[in-house]
Structure formats: C-alpha cells, structure tokens
Design a protein around this motif. Structure first.
Motif, PDB file in Angstrom:
ATOM      1  N   ARG A  16       7.859   2.474  -0.500  1.00 34.60           N
ATOM      2  CA  ARG A  16       8.489   1.840   0.670  1.00 34.60           C
ATOM      3  C   ARG A  16       7.357   1.347   1.560  1.00 34.60           C
ATOM      4  N   TRP A  17       7.042   0.075   1.439  1.00 32.97           N
ATOM      5  CA  TRP A  17       5.888  -0.510   2.107  1.00 32.97           C
ATOM      6  C   TRP A  17       6.147  -0.708   3.589  1.00 32.97           C
ATOM      7  N   GLU A  18       5.133  -0.388   4.389  1.00 34.48           N
ATOM      8  CA  GLU A  18       5.202  -0.575   5.841  1.00 34.48           C
ATOM      9  C   GLU A  18       3.884  -1.130   6.338  1.00 34.48           C
ATOM     10  N   ARG A  19       3.965  -1.935   7.378  1.00 42.80           N
ATOM     11  CA  ARG A  19       2.737  -2.383   8.060  1.00 42.80           C
ATOM     12  C   ARG A  19       2.179  -1.174   8.796  1.00 42.80           C
ATOM     13  N   PRO A  20       0.920  -0.832   8.564  1.00 38.81           N
ATOM     14  CA  PRO A  20       0.374   0.371   9.200  1.00 38.81           C
ATOM     15  C   PRO A  20       0.008   0.143  10.660  1.00 38.81           C
ATOM     16  N   ILE A 135      -2.066  -6.265   4.604  1.00 38.22           N
ATOM     17  CA  ILE A 135      -2.132  -4.908   4.057  1.00 38.22           C
ATOM     18  C   ILE A 135      -0.931  -4.097   4.529  1.00 38.22           C
ATOM     19  N   GLU A 136      -0.278  -3.469   3.569  1.00 35.41           N
ATOM     20  CA  GLU A 136       0.827  -2.546   3.826  1.00 35.41           C
ATOM     21  C   GLU A 136       0.492  -1.231   3.146  1.00 35.41           C
ATOM     22  N   ARG A 151      -0.544  -2.067  -0.501  1.00 37.55           N
ATOM     23  CA  ARG A 151      -0.240  -3.362  -1.093  1.00 37.55           C
ATOM     24  C   ARG A 151      -0.898  -4.401  -0.204  1.00 37.55           C
ATOM     25  N   SER A 152      -1.539  -5.366  -0.814  1.00 35.54           N
ATOM     26  CA  SER A 152      -2.194  -6.414  -0.028  1.00 35.54           C
ATOM     27  C   SER A 152      -2.141  -7.733  -0.785  1.00 35.54           C
ATOM     28  N   ARG A 153      -2.281  -8.775  -0.013  1.00 38.38           N
ATOM     29  CA  ARG A 153      -2.301 -10.115  -0.595  1.00 38.38           C
ATOM     30  C   ARG A 153      -3.758 -10.553  -0.700  1.00 38.38           C
ATOM     31  N   LEU A 154      -4.144 -10.974  -1.877  1.00 38.53           N
ATOM     32  CA  LEU A 154      -5.472 -11.546  -2.089  1.00 38.53           C
ATOM     33  C   LEU A 154      -5.324 -13.061  -2.166  1.00 38.53           C
ATOM     34  N   TRP A 155      -6.288 -13.750  -1.594  1.00 37.29           N
ATOM     35  CA  TRP A 155      -6.309 -15.204  -1.655  1.00 37.29           C
ATOM     36  C   TRP A 155      -7.540 -15.628  -2.439  1.00 37.29           C
ATOM     37  N   LEU A 156      -7.340 -16.475  -3.413  1.00 39.51           N
ATOM     38  CA  LEU A 156      -8.431 -17.049  -4.178  1.00 39.51           C
ATOM     39  C   LEU A 156      -8.226 -18.554  -4.174  1.00 39.51           C
ATOM     40  N   HIS A 157      -9.162 -19.288  -3.577  1.00 43.54           N
ATOM     41  CA  HIS A 157      -9.051 -20.742  -3.449  1.00 43.54           C
ATOM     42  C   HIS A 157      -7.730 -21.112  -2.773  1.00 43.54           C
TER      43      HIS A 157
END
Length: 180
Positions: A16-20, A135-136, A151-157
C-alpha cells in the motif's frame, strides 16, 4: 520461479504505497535508503564483495493490467515487466519489479528490455539524462517479517519507468550503514 521469489513478488505487488513524510523519514535509520535518489545498485555494492542479479522473469503486460497508481505515474500503455532479486555475497537483499512502458523502450531506451543480468540502476544512472522522482514507501508483512519497500519513477531521456523494491530480511537497510 522459486516459491520464495514468488512470495516476495506477491508481497511487493500487495504493498500500500504512500507518499512519505520526508522530514520524518530522514530521521529514521532506513530513511536514507528509502529516499536514495541515485543508484540503489551502487549503494548495495558498497556492502559486499560479490554482487549478482537473478532475473526472475521478463514479460509483457497489457495496459488493462496496470493499477490506477501505476497509470498515474507512467501512463496507460503496454509495458515490459522485469522482475529480479539483487544479491550481495549470495544473500538475497532486494526484490525489484520494473515497469518499462513501450514508449520508454523506443529510441535511446531500446536496449533496456535486453539487460539480462545487468542491474537496471547501474545502467540508468550512467546516463546523464536520468533522474528519480515520485518516491513512495510502504511497510510490507512477508514471512513473519515487517519489510520496507519503496516505489519510484525513474526517468531516462525524459521517458518514465516505475521501479518497486522490497528490501529483504538480509538487506543492509536493516543494519548499520557502511561509510562511503
């Protein structure tokens, strides 16, 4: 796939993802791990002599199988899913599940679906046009342990990927940090 890896992946998908609360998380022992903005692979490698990646599975996921939270972070499109366990000195430390949207795999990201046993973070953070955001965190009950996850979002290009990571019981996140 081993039963243990299946259990870890199932636990990760049930998180259960939450913004910390970043200020509060920074004051905890695990905070620096969960908020790591660069390569988790590089950080883990500082704690062992031998580092390995076990690829559990790589498969296609149709857009209708994405959760609302995943869609909010990477959009609603077909993805390649890569599930791995990162090991330090033969001990499983981290179970990870990465969603790579089809548009991310086009052009300069085309080689990502063929990483094999190369760690994703090692590859992504070699690129100048990479960053981590969104980041969650979660606490996950698994095999009588309370485990940390992020959980996090990675950005590539300027194209997104979504990485969910479960810190396994032997992970250095639960011990003392080795100074850099």
């Amino acid at each position: 796939m081993s039963e243990l890896n299946h259990t870890y992946l199932e636990a990760l998908q049930m998180a259960r993802w939450e913004r910390p609360d970043i200020a509060a998380l920074k004051r905890t022992a695990e905070g620096s791990w969960l908020l790591e903005s660069h390569s988790m692979t590089a950080r883990l490698k500082r704690h062992c002599h031998d580092f390995d990646v076990d690829v559990i599975a790589v498969y296609q996921l149709t857009p209708d199988k994405l959760t609302d939270g995943e869609i909010a972070l990477i959009g609603q499109e077909a993805c390649v899913v890569r599930e791995v366990v990162l090991k330090g000195d033969g001990r499983p430390w981290l179970c990870a599940r990465t969603l790579m949207p089809a548009s991310t795999l086009e052009g300069q990201g085309g080689h990502l679906h063929a990483l094999g046993t190369e760690p994703l973070g090692q590859h992504v953070f070699k690129q100048r046009a990479s960053r981590r955001d969104a980041i969650e965190t979660a606490n996950v009950a698994c095999l009588s342990h309370q485990l940390h996850a992020r959980r996090s979002r990675l950005w590539l290009h300027n194209r997104p990927m979504l990485v969910a990571e479960l810190f396994l019981p032997d992970s250095p996140v639960y011990g003392k940090e080795i100074p850099a």
